[in-house]
Design an enzyme around this catalytic site. Structure first.
Site, short mmCIF file in Angstrom:
data_model
loop_
_atom_site.label_atom_id
_atom_site.label_comp_id
_atom_site.label_asym_id
_atom_site.label_seq_id
_atom_site.Cartn_x
_atom_site.Cartn_y
_atom_site.Cartn_z
N GLU A 57 1.87 -3.59 0.54
CA GLU A 57 2.00 -4.20 1.26
C GLU A 57 2.31 -5.21 1.57
OE1 GLU A 57 0.20 -4.00 5.77
OE2 GLU A 57 -0.44 -1.88 4.14
N GLY B 160 2.73 -4.29 9.64
CA GLY B 160 3.12 -3.13 8.82
C GLY B 160 2.68 -1.45 9.58
N HIS C 20 -0.26 7.26 -6.97
CA HIS C 20 -0.79 6.53 -7.64
C HIS C 20 -0.29 7.76 -9.54
CE1 HIS C 20 -2.52 3.80 -5.61
NE2 HIS C 20 -3.23 4.55 -5.44
N SER D 295 -2.26 4.51 -14.57
CA SER D 295 -3.98 4.23 -14.69
C SER D 295 -3.32 2.27 -15.34
CB SER D 295 -4.88 4.41 -15.16
OG SER D 295 -4.95 4.68 -16.30
N HIS E 165 15.44 0.79 4.76
CA HIS E 165 16.28 0.58 6.01
C HIS E 165 15.27 -0.72 6.74
CE1 HIS E 165 17.32 1.55 10.67
NE2 HIS E 165 16.02 1.46 10.86
N GLY F 143 16.14 -2.21 10.07
CA GLY F 143 16.55 -1.95 11.93
C GLY F 143 16.46 -3.18 12.71
#
Length: 138
Positions: free
Chosen positions: A61, A81, A88, A91, A105, A107
């Site tokens: 994020e 966000g 995942h 590991s 994208h 926009g």
């Protein structure tokens, strides 16, 4: 784009945040990508001594949201966000992971990013998709 100045600006935004706690550092930026790294150590472990999926999500994020910020007018717009999905694959116990955000994208009001989390040997640790909304500052 002045890469050194952009990386310094992004890294300065990390002070006193979760990103500083997780030691996330932006290491590269270009016209269509942003890369940050995070150490894999006890700060980001889950109880089995491996990278916690939540820490991986925080890296994803972070890199995806900051990538969106580079493509807006930050004086009049903000990025938030609104959806993050993550799978995942493998590991990781030690070393570093790298979050690499590339646009799917871009926009006017939404951005969609693919974020790959890779280790030092380019092994895929996680694959993520982040949707950001671009809003007017109030």
């Amino acid at each position: 784009m002045d890469k050194i100045k952009t990386l310094a600006t992004l890294n300065n935004l990390n002070k006193n945040t979760l990103m500083e706690t997780l030691e996330i550092e932006f290491v590269d930026v270009g016209e269509d990508f942003v890369i940050a790294k995070m150490p894999v150590n006890s700060k980001v472990y889950q109880p089995y001594g491996i990278l916690h999926g939540g820490a991986t999500a925080a890296l994803a994020e972070t890199v995806g949201s900051c990538a969106s910020v580079l493509f807006i007018n930050a004086k009049t717009k903000i990025v938030k966000g609104i959806e993050l999905s993550i799978s995942h694959i493998k590991s990781k116990k030690e070393g570093f992971v790298f979050g690499i955000a590339k646009p799917i994208h871009k926009g006017r009001t939404t951005h969609l990013w693919e974020i790959k989390i890779l280790d030092e040997e380019n092994n895929l640790i996680s694959i993520c998709k982040l949707t950001n909304i671009v809003l007017d500052k109030q």
